[in-house]
Design an enzyme around this catalytic site. Structure first.
Site, PDB file in Angstrom:
ATOM      1  CE  LYS A 133      -4.134   1.708   2.377  1.00 48.72           C
ATOM      2  NZ  LYS A 133      -4.948   2.006   1.206  1.00 48.72           N
TER       3      LYS A 133
HETATM    4  N1  PMP Z   1      -7.971  -1.382  -3.040  1.00 49.32           N
HETATM    5  C1  PMP Z   1      -7.384  -0.178  -2.875  1.00 49.32           C
HETATM    6  C2  PMP Z   1      -6.654   0.414  -4.022  1.00 49.32           C
HETATM    7  C3  PMP Z   1      -7.462   0.498  -1.650  1.00 49.32           C
HETATM    8  O1  PMP Z   1      -6.887   1.690  -1.482  1.00 49.32           O
HETATM    9  C4  PMP Z   1      -8.190  -0.092  -0.589  1.00 49.32           C
HETATM   10  C5  PMP Z   1      -8.300   0.637   0.733  1.00 49.32           C
HETATM   11  N2  PMP Z   1      -7.229   0.344   1.568  1.00 49.32           N
HETATM   12  C6  PMP Z   1      -8.771  -1.345  -0.795  1.00 49.32           C
HETATM   13  C7  PMP Z   1      -8.644  -1.966  -2.034  1.00 49.32           C
HETATM   14  C8  PMP Z   1      -9.494  -2.045   0.318  1.00 49.32           C
HETATM   15  O2  PMP Z   1      -8.573  -2.469   1.279  1.00 49.32           O
HETATM   16  P1  PMP Z   1      -8.987  -2.609   2.808  1.00 49.32           P
HETATM   17  O3  PMP Z   1     -10.207  -3.449   2.834  1.00 49.32           O
HETATM   18  O4  PMP Z   1      -7.819  -3.271   3.432  1.00 49.32           O
HETATM   19  O5  PMP Z   1      -9.242  -1.229   3.300  1.00 49.32           O
END
Ligand code: PMP
Length: 308
Positions: free
Chosen positions: A162
């Site tokens: 991320k």
């Molecule tokens: N895809 C992207 C590109 C994101 O930024 C997020 C948010 N973090 C998600 C998917 C969903 O991830 P999560 O459920 O861990 O928040």
């Protein structure tokens, strides 16, 4: 909806709690967008706030840093960063809140960030979360557009991380979608297969099968994993496979999942209504299950909740 920091908000910076307005970082620390981060939610549950899956988010933060070659593990343990998140919620007396841990360098001046001369910085900010009652239509679902921007390629952006810079494409896609009157965008990969939203994973439901793209092309969402577990428990067939935009057009139900978006129904894609524009039964059940779990009201919740 994330709110703006209020005066006196305490943030955690490199091991200390200080006022947000005193948390200065060098001007070079923004350079090239080199860094990783997390988005975590806390929920008011009775008298105490509960942070949802904070250990899993923190583990992903450490994996993201490792993937980018940032020496986070040399300075901090995951338990320190979990504690930092607990501390900012507690010291600011927050209930419903959004947590943002950041890992960055104090000043990347060239294209060789892995140098001993750089200092790794870690910050944790928590902001109050307010439900956006001004947008009641979101309860019925949002409208999305397929983006003209191609999703980041896994060999250029390292999608398991991320990473800050991964979000350039998402920001362009979101701006494009909003300027055309939609609420959000769905991005396709270089072959035209569906990947994810700008900050959410995407799911579709058709004939009691739940489809979502494999994690080779998308962020390994923590909400995605939670929802897949719920769907399996409901006896639904799970298909983690690639599919195309017309599969979405013809689905019975489509929804986003994410820490911020939770389970967000999608009622329209590229001007086509999905499943009669009403929230479908599977989406509704998953959304209700998720809402109960994050607030600690479901049997399986305790393993994921850290009380503050
Ligand atoms: N895809 C992207 C590109 C994101 O930024 C997020 C948010 N973090 C998600 C998917 C969903 O991830 P999560 O459920 O861990 O928040």
């Amino acid at each position: 909806m994330i709110t703006s920091p209020s005066p006196g908000l305490l943030v955690w910076l490199d091991g200390e709690l200080i006022r947000h307005e005193d948390a200065h970082t060098p001007i070079w620390s923004n350079h090239y967008g080199f860094g990783v981060f997390e988005g975590v939610r806390a929920y008011r549950t009775g008298k105490r706030a509960a942070i949802f899956r904070v250990k899993d988010h923190t583990a992903r933060l450490f994996r993201s840093a490792h993937i980018l070659g940032m020496p986070l593990r040399q300075s901090w343990r995951p338990t320190d960063i979990v504690q930092a998140q607990v501390d900012v919620i507690r010291e600011n007396e927050l209930g419903d809140a959004y947590l943002r841990p950041f890992v960055f360098y104090d000043g990347v001046r060239g294209l060789t960030p892995h140098t001993d001369q750089l200092t790794l910085r870690v910050a944790v900010v928590a902001l109050p979360w307010v439900t956006d009652t001004a947008r009641p239509e979101e309860r019925r679902g949002i409208s999305v557009r397929t983006s003209t921007y191609t999703h980041n390629h896994p060999n250029s952006h390292l999608l398991r991380a991320k990473a800050n810079a991964n979000y350039m494409t998402a920001m362009l896609a979101l701006a494009e979608a909003k300027s055309s009157g939609a609420d959000d965008a769905i991005l396709l990969d270089q072959d035209g297969c569906v990947t994810e939203g700008t900050a959410a994973n995407v799911f579709s439901v058709r004939d009691a099968e739940v489809w979502t793209p494999p994690v080779t092309s998308v962020l390994e969402g923590i909400t995605r994993e939670t929802i897949l577990g719920f769907a399996r428990g409901m006896g639904l067939e799970i298909r983690e496979e690639r599919f195309t935009r017309d599969d979405l057009y013809s689905a019975d139900e489509v929804f986003f999942t994410g820490t911020a978006s939770e389970v967000t129904p999608i009622r329209e894609i590229d001007g086509r209504s999905i499943g009669g524009c009403e929230i479908g039964p599977v989406t509704r059940q998953l959304a209700e299950f998720y809402a109960a779990t994050v607030r600690g009201c479901a049997a399986q919740a305790h393993k994921w909740i850290t009380l503050v």
